[in-house]
Scaffold this active site. Structure first.
Site, short mmCIF file in Angstrom:
data_model
loop_
_atom_site.label_atom_id
_atom_site.label_comp_id
_atom_site.label_asym_id
_atom_site.label_seq_id
_atom_site.Cartn_x
_atom_site.Cartn_y
_atom_site.Cartn_z
N GLU A 39 -2.38 -11.34 -17.29
CA GLU A 39 -2.18 -9.45 -16.45
C GLU A 39 -2.79 -8.69 -16.97
O GLU A 39 -3.02 -7.69 -15.81
CB GLU A 39 -1.04 -10.39 -15.58
CG GLU A 39 0.34 -9.91 -16.17
CD GLU A 39 1.53 -9.37 -15.18
OE1 GLU A 39 1.39 -9.29 -13.83
OE2 GLU A 39 2.57 -10.03 -15.89
N LYS A 69 1.65 -13.22 -19.37
CA LYS A 69 1.55 -11.34 -19.77
C LYS A 69 0.49 -11.29 -20.08
O LYS A 69 0.03 -10.21 -19.65
CB LYS A 69 2.47 -11.43 -20.69
CG LYS A 69 4.16 -10.96 -20.48
CD LYS A 69 4.45 -10.10 -19.33
CE LYS A 69 4.58 -10.63 -18.28
NZ LYS A 69 5.23 -10.42 -16.82
N LYS A 94 2.90 -4.14 -7.97
CA LYS A 94 4.07 -4.34 -7.93
C LYS A 94 4.52 -5.45 -7.15
O LYS A 94 5.44 -6.06 -7.69
CB LYS A 94 4.66 -3.05 -8.09
CG LYS A 94 6.65 -3.71 -8.92
CD LYS A 94 5.98 -4.12 -10.50
CE LYS A 94 7.48 -4.48 -10.59
NZ LYS A 94 7.71 -5.50 -11.98
N ASN A 125 0.04 0.37 6.58
CA ASN A 125 0.71 -0.03 5.62
C ASN A 125 0.79 -2.02 6.51
O ASN A 125 2.03 -1.56 6.67
CB ASN A 125 1.63 0.14 4.37
CG ASN A 125 2.23 -0.44 3.73
OD1 ASN A 125 1.71 -1.92 3.40
ND2 ASN A 125 3.56 -0.73 2.85
N GLY A 126 0.94 -2.97 5.32
CA GLY A 126 0.99 -4.18 5.87
C GLY A 126 -0.64 -4.94 6.88
O GLY A 126 -1.21 -5.35 6.44
N TRP A 173 -3.82 -1.55 -1.11
CA TRP A 173 -4.32 -2.78 -2.19
C TRP A 173 -4.94 -3.80 -0.80
O TRP A 173 -4.31 -4.17 -0.41
CB TRP A 173 -2.57 -3.12 -2.46
CG TRP A 173 -2.79 -4.38 -3.24
CD1 TRP A 173 -2.94 -4.53 -4.56
CD2 TRP A 173 -2.90 -6.30 -2.81
NE1 TRP A 173 -2.94 -5.75 -5.15
CE2 TRP A 173 -3.04 -6.85 -4.15
CE3 TRP A 173 -2.75 -6.43 -1.62
CZ2 TRP A 173 -3.08 -7.87 -4.01
CZ3 TRP A 173 -2.80 -7.85 -1.71
CH2 TRP A 173 -2.57 -8.52 -2.94
N GLU A 224 5.72 -17.85 -19.37
CA GLU A 224 5.15 -16.18 -19.30
C GLU A 224 4.73 -15.81 -20.21
O GLU A 224 3.83 -14.82 -19.57
CB GLU A 224 7.14 -16.01 -19.81
CG GLU A 224 7.28 -14.55 -19.39
CD GLU A 224 7.14 -13.69 -18.07
OE1 GLU A 224 6.29 -14.66 -17.46
OE2 GLU A 224 6.90 -12.79 -18.24
N CYS A 283 0.99 -1.68 0.29
CA CYS A 283 0.13 0.49 -0.13
C CYS A 283 1.03 1.50 -0.37
O CYS A 283 2.33 1.22 0.57
CB CYS A 283 -0.64 -0.14 1.78
SG CYS A 283 -2.11 -0.71 1.08
N ARG A 343 1.23 0.96 -7.27
CA ARG A 343 1.62 0.00 -5.75
C ARG A 343 0.46 -0.52 -5.49
O ARG A 343 0.60 -2.08 -5.13
CB ARG A 343 2.73 0.55 -4.62
CG ARG A 343 3.56 0.79 -5.41
CD ARG A 343 5.41 -0.36 -5.77
NE ARG A 343 6.07 0.13 -6.38
CZ ARG A 343 7.10 -0.76 -7.11
NH1 ARG A 343 7.16 -2.44 -6.63
NH2 ARG A 343 7.81 -0.10 -8.03
N HIS A 396 -3.60 -34.45 -25.02
CA HIS A 396 -4.92 -35.27 -23.72
C HIS A 396 -5.74 -34.52 -23.11
O HIS A 396 -5.63 -35.15 -21.30
CB HIS A 396 -3.31 -36.24 -23.00
CG HIS A 396 -2.71 -36.66 -23.85
ND1 HIS A 396 -2.16 -37.96 -24.06
CD2 HIS A 396 -0.84 -35.82 -24.22
CE1 HIS A 396 -1.27 -38.74 -24.72
NE2 HIS A 396 -0.43 -37.07 -24.89
O1 M6R Z 1 9.68 -9.35 -7.64
P1 M6R Z 1 9.81 -10.93 -7.65
O2 M6R Z 1 10.47 -10.74 -9.20
O3 M6R Z 1 9.98 -11.94 -6.54
O4 M6R Z 1 8.09 -11.19 -7.99
C1 M6R Z 1 7.74 -12.15 -8.50
C2 M6R Z 1 5.90 -11.72 -9.21
O5 M6R Z 1 5.12 -11.71 -7.97
C3 M6R Z 1 5.92 -11.20 -10.31
O6 M6R Z 1 6.94 -11.75 -11.29
C4 M6R Z 1 4.71 -11.48 -10.67
O7 M6R Z 1 4.28 -12.87 -11.43
C5 M6R Z 1 4.82 -10.07 -12.37
N1 M6R Z 1 3.95 -9.65 -12.09
C6 M6R Z 1 4.65 -10.79 -13.16
O8 M6R Z 1 4.60 -10.10 -14.38
#
Ligand code: M6R
Length: 617
Positions: free
Chosen positions: A499, A496, A612, A113-114, A89, A492, A17, A42, A515
């Site tokens: 998300e 992308k 993030k 925050n926390g 968040w 990966e 947050c 964030r 399968h």
């Molecule tokens: O900061 P980190 O690399 O440890 O974060 C891991 C995941 O949270 C991060 O890679 C997440 O999957 C991204 N949003 C993907 O784009």
């Protein structure tokens, strides 16, 4: 006060947050809103501010779910020179106006925050359930501080936080203490700075970097009393703390998209440069060399197995790493989701090299996994982007990626530089264990050094990918198919797309599709096929035909030497040896996801429900 020269570790000081506070000579509202806007990337479920109103002698609050822009229209009545603000968040309690911060209970107003883990117990002990307006743990903490308040704000905060279990950064105001903010923290960060106008606090220097190039991080388990004249910081016993000011690195501070509409596009475009930097600064006569990272060859010589632990995109880089290491070094490698690692009885001992991968270096699951691995005697090495982050500090060995600050929630350049580090580790491992001789290793790194050029070629032709992305705009579901190392690359790519564009996507090893999942392929289902592996090309082509004959609309990403007239919609990838294709392939598919998201008019950098840095389990 002492001043340290310091390179600012942008992510180190960031949590989920956003908190902002100001007290000074100016009106607080505009300053708070500006700070919250900078923190919004964030956490952006809701936003709110409270300002101390000198005529009424109380804190007045405006808050609502949604973005800071929505909050702006509700703040006209907030007049005063002292205030606190928050972007949320959500963890405890849904995304709603009531659960937005600041919270007020009795004489106390706060932002948090926390996570307070014992909030249910505290709620019962305080017997306040009937008076709470939200479902949040934060409001319970607010009630606790109010209960502890006997006229001494600092003592009330100390007495209250001693009863809390969990992590917290609080900014607190009291109706009976005009124009003063109090701050306290455990784990979750708070940074502070001052100028001629007043004093500022935030959970992230991005929010307050405009006001001063010197700041300090509030020490854990200390309380700051903040007035327009500055900061009075004491420990919980009341002893004064001489805080350490640090200098801001202005390059990193520059929060600019450099003319791009989104950070994600800017970060995608930076990849040739940051991949090259990550690789070339670690090559000595063509051989990977980690002496500047202080990584000793002993860990590579001693290990009998490797466990890679990470989350999300970082874990996907580990899946590429597994294939590279197993193919070239004959060492067994397992890849673990960090969130499952400690609960899965992992087989690790002092002959296991545990490699943790993290952009932020703060992901709590990865950090906990690392601590567990150390407790089992494992050798530990982390691949981290943010210098000085928790994971880098906890790990015995660290290799930093040179991606620079990554702001967009969707990770791009962090991923490709993580994979670049896995190539370097693979080559070093193979070299020191005698699997590759000098000629073998230099031939490997010569091909590796072609990757930045291949990526640049793709970026220069991004218009072609933009054109192909049009076919995905109305798609609700898609499948991505590939074989060998193309499969983890597609995991990966699929993440992308999901998300940032909200298209449901599943990546499949092509041979596995029949399968069961092929039942979902019907007329017009978009299928993205990746074909970069020479030795698997004919099998992949058969798999493509299988989905086409069931009606799939195939968009193919094909390495140039495998290009074929048999497919209509194709993007041709530059030609590298098989095992060097994942980075160019993923960059092309990052662009595909980017264009689908931006053409749908979505907020590319701030996808819904995400943050993030994931600092909660
Ligand atoms: O900061 P980190 O690399 O440890 O974060 C891991 C995941 O949270 C991060 O890679 C997440 O999957 C991204 N949003 C993907 O784009």
């Amino acid at each position: 006060m002492s001043y340290d020269n310091y390179t600012y570790d942008i992510e180190r000081l960031v949590s989920m947050c956003g908190i902002m506070g100001y007290t000074g000579c100016s009106q607080a509202t505009g300053i708070l809103l500006k700070g919250l806007k900078a923190l919004e990337y964030r956490g952006y479920d809701s936003a709110g501010i409270s300002v101390f109103h000198n005529d009424f002698n109380e804190c007045l609050t405006a808050k609502c779910k949604g973005r800071v822009d929505a909050l702006k229209n509700k703040t006209d009545d907030l007049k005063g020179n002292t205030g606190i603000g928050h972007t949320r968040w959500a963890t405890h309690g849904s995304v709603s106006d009531e659960n937005s911060h600041p919270h007020k209970f009795g004489r106390v107003t706060l932002v948090h925050n926390g996570i307070i883990e014992n909030y249910e117990t505290l709620k019962n002990t305080l017997n306040v359930a009937h008076r709470l307006k939200s479902q949040t743990d934060s409001e319970v903490a607010c009630a606790l501080i109010d209960r502890c308040f006997n006229g001494n704000p600092r003592q009330a905060i100390i007495d209250a936080v001693k009863k809390l279990e969990g992590t917290y950064a609080f900014a607190v105001m009291f109706d009976t203490v005009p124009n003063t903010i109090y701050a306290v923290r455990n784990v979750s960060p708070i940074v502070c700075c001052k100028d001629d106008d007043g004093a500022y606090i935030a959970s992230d220097i991005m929010a307050i970097g405009d006001y001063s190039d010197e700041y300090f991080v509030l020490p854990e388990f200390s309380v700051a009393e903040i007035t327009k004249d500055g900061f009075d910081v004491t420990d919980f016993e009341g002893n004064k703390i001489d805080v350490k000011y640090q200098r801001l690195d202005w390059d990193i501070k520059s929060n600019s998209k450099c003319g791009y509409p989104f950070y994600m596009e800017k970060e995608i475009m930076e990849q040739p440069e940051v991949i090259e930097k990550t690789i070339t600064t670690r090559l000595k006569d063509g051989v990977p060399d980690f002496s500047k990272d202080y990584v000793d060859d002993d860990i590579f010589k001693k290990c009998k197995s490797i466990s890679i632990v990470a989350c999300g995109t970082a874990m996907h880089s580990g899946l590429i790493g597994k294939q590279l290491i197993e193919n070239n070094c004959s060492i067994p490698v397992t890849v673990h989701m960090a969130s499952e690692f400690i609960y899965s009885s992992p087989i690790i001992d002092d002959n296991t090299l545990v490699i943790c991968v993290s952009q932020s270096g703060e992901t709590i699951d990865t950090l906990e996994a690392l601590k567990y691995a150390k407790s089992q005697g494992a050798l530990t090495l982390s691949i981290v982007n943010v210098r000085g982050s928790s994971i880098s500090r906890e790990s015995d060995n660290v290799i930093y990626t040179d991606a620079g600050p990554e702001i967009a929630v969707a990770s791009t350049k962090a991923y490709t530089t993580q994979v670049a580090v896995f190539y370097l580790i693979t080559a070093r491992l193979a070299y020191v264990r005698g699997m590759l001789n000098f000629e073998g290793v230099t031939s490997f790194t010569r091909e590796l050094q072609k990757i930045p050029g291949a990526v640049k070629n793709i970026l220069d032709r991004r218009g072609e990918i933009h054109f192909l992305s049009g076919a995905m705009l109305s798609a609700e579901h898609t499948f991505m198919i590939g074989r060998g190392i193309d499969y983890p690359a597609l995991l990966e790519a699929s993440l992308k797309l999901k998300e940032i564009s909200y298209v449901h996507s599943e990546a499949f090893a092509s041979g596995e599709l029949k399968h069961g999942t092929i039942a979902l392929i019907t007329q017009g289902t978009p299928v993205i096929a990746l074909m970069t592996q020479q030795y698997l090309a004919s099998k992949q082509m058969s798999n493509i035909k299988e989905v086409q004959s069931r009606g799939a609309e195939v968009i193919a990403f094909i390495r140039s030497s495998l290009d074929t007239d048999e497919l209509d919609s194709t993007f041709v990838l530059p030609d590298l040896d098989d095992e060097f294709m994942p980075i160019p392939a993923v960059v092309a598919l990052q662009l595909l996801a980017y264009y689908v998201s931006s053409d749908k008019g979505l907020d590319v950098d701030k996808p819904r429900n995400l943050a993030k840095v994931v600092t909660v389990e």
